[in-house]
Design a protein around this motif. Structure first.
Motif, short mmCIF file in Angstrom:
data_model
loop_
_atom_site.label_atom_id
_atom_site.label_comp_id
_atom_site.label_asym_id
_atom_site.label_seq_id
_atom_site.Cartn_x
_atom_site.Cartn_y
_atom_site.Cartn_z
N UNK A 47 0.83 -1.21 0.00
CA UNK A 47 0.00 0.00 0.00
C UNK A 47 0.86 1.26 0.00
N UNK A 48 1.93 1.25 0.80
CA UNK A 48 2.81 2.41 0.84
C UNK A 48 3.48 2.63 -0.52
N UNK A 49 3.93 1.54 -1.15
CA UNK A 49 4.54 1.65 -2.46
C UNK A 49 3.52 2.13 -3.49
N UNK A 50 2.30 1.61 -3.41
CA UNK A 50 1.24 2.02 -4.35
C UNK A 50 0.95 3.51 -4.21
N UNK A 51 0.87 4.01 -2.98
CA UNK A 51 0.59 5.43 -2.77
C UNK A 51 1.73 6.30 -3.30
N UNK A 52 2.96 5.83 -3.10
CA UNK A 52 4.12 6.61 -3.56
C UNK A 52 4.16 6.70 -5.08
N UNK A 53 3.76 5.62 -5.76
CA UNK A 53 3.88 5.55 -7.22
C UNK A 53 2.55 5.78 -7.93
N UNK A 54 1.50 6.11 -7.18
CA UNK A 54 0.18 6.35 -7.75
C UNK A 54 -0.32 5.13 -8.53
N UNK A 55 -0.19 3.96 -7.90
CA UNK A 55 -0.69 2.71 -8.46
C UNK A 55 -1.87 2.23 -7.62
N UNK A 56 -2.73 1.37 -8.18
CA UNK A 56 -3.89 0.89 -7.42
C UNK A 56 -3.47 0.17 -6.14
N UNK A 57 -4.16 0.48 -5.05
CA UNK A 57 -3.87 -0.15 -3.76
C UNK A 57 -4.55 -1.52 -3.69
N UNK A 58 -3.82 -2.54 -3.30
CA UNK A 58 -4.47 -3.84 -3.08
C UNK A 58 -5.23 -3.82 -1.76
N UNK A 59 -6.48 -4.23 -1.80
CA UNK A 59 -7.31 -4.15 -0.60
C UNK A 59 -7.81 -5.50 -0.11
#
Length: 336
Positions: A47-59
């Motif tokens: 999630x942290x990596x997704x937020x940093x790179x503007x990628x979809x968050x796995x939920x």
């Protein structure tokens, strides 16, 4: 309702490019037409990596203790599943800085995925890159993925295969020093790698493969002029035995001319005697598309053909091509 076939992905070292590559794979719908991914990793890091790179968050997250519930839950199987190991604190990870903590985490993901595959709950395992240095710092003495899988699966013989449409190489030895290579060469070991590679290529290509065995010494020994007659004592007997068993194989060929374009066009796989003999041409010709797979296991295992790329970790510029190719090859080897 028939559930899609699950395929395990491991996140790799949390501080390397693995989290970004996994996120890009999860976002690629084309990869998951007939299967669905179960990622063994850390949810908060993804999630942290997704937020940093503007990628979809796995939920869609399950704790490690409960992950097997997905096998009977159609709703959970309709989207990627993250099996959360909580092995690292997300805020403590510094992209590009690998240490004992990240090494221990990467081993934990692999270990869980192997257990899932051996139990038959997933059709195969696709691994993102790990750091051998971080792995060793965590107290695990394995040279890499190949040896971890062989030990956990109690499989023998095994070998590494680097596959791409441009060039494919199988390895008699891998992560050992050059001085140690000759003592590890035996006709039996070379023959085993010929047969492992040949059987894999039959499955991948659906045809009878043409194989080339490289020599160890310059000019393949020049009839004993260079080296200690490894070609005559060790390699040629293995080639002769392979031919007697019906394999289309030639060699030992001089390594400096074995990989020229004309020869590559007529060769399905090269049998290489040590790490760089095959890795150099594979990475020169197919760095972003080659796939590392371990042959001889009771489970399917494929991997990217590159390392953790610390210099570009979590920067949004990692090329996911090798991981995509590894997923496609795992599906093929699993019979899809």
């Amino acid at each position: 309702m028939k559930l899609p076939t699950p395929l395990a992905l491991t996140m790799g070292d949390p501080a390397g490019v693995g989290p970004e590559l996994i996120l890009r794979a999860l976002a690629n719908v084309e990869l998951w037409q007939t299967t669905f991914p179960i990622v063994f990793g850390d949810a908060e890091i993804l999630r942290r990596c997704a937020d940093k790179l503007d990628l979809p968050r796995p939920e869609n997250v399950l704790p490690l203790a409960d992950w097997s519930l997905v096998a009977t839950d159609a709703q959970r199987a309709s989207q990627p599943v993250i099996v959360d190991h909580a092995a690292c604190t997300a805020g403590s990870i510094v992209p590009g800085q690998l240490d004992a903590t990240t090494g221990a985490a990467s081993y934990a993901y692999i270990d869980s995925a192997i257990t899932a595959a051996l139990s038959g709950r997933v059709r195969g395992v696709v691994t993102a890159p790990i750091s051998k240095e971080a792995l060793h710092a965590a107290g695990y003495s394995f040279p890499g993925h190949t040896e971890i899988f062989a030990a956990r699966c109690q499989a023998e013989p095994t070998c590494m295969l680097q596959y791409s449409p441009e060039i494919t190489c199988a390895f008699v030895t891998t992560h050992v020093g050059y001085a140690d290579v000759p003592a590890l060469l035996t006709p039996q070991r070379i023959l085993a790698v010929i047969e492992l590679a040949g059987n894999a290529l039959r499955k991948i290509k659906g045809t009878e493969p043409a194989l080339v065995v490289c020599g160890l010494n310059p000019h393949a020994g020049e009839h004993g002029l260079f080296g200690n007659q490894e070609e005559e004592r060790l390699i040629q007997p293995a080639v002769d035995q392979a031919r007697a068993r019906g394999w289309r194989v030639e060699g030992p060929l001089p390594p400096d001319t074995a990989f020229i374009p004309a020869k590559r066009q007529s060769t399905d796989a090269y049998i290489c005697l040590y790490h760089d003999q095959g890795h150099i041409p594979v990475k020169a010709l197919a760095f972003d598309s080659a796939v590392n797979t371990t042959l001889g296991l009771p489970i399917v295992r494929t991997s990217v053909d590159h390392g953790t790329a610390n210099d570009i970790a979590w920067r949004g510029i990692a090329n996911p091509g090798s991981l995509f190719a590894a997923i496609r090859l795992a599906r093929r080897l699993a019979g899809e």
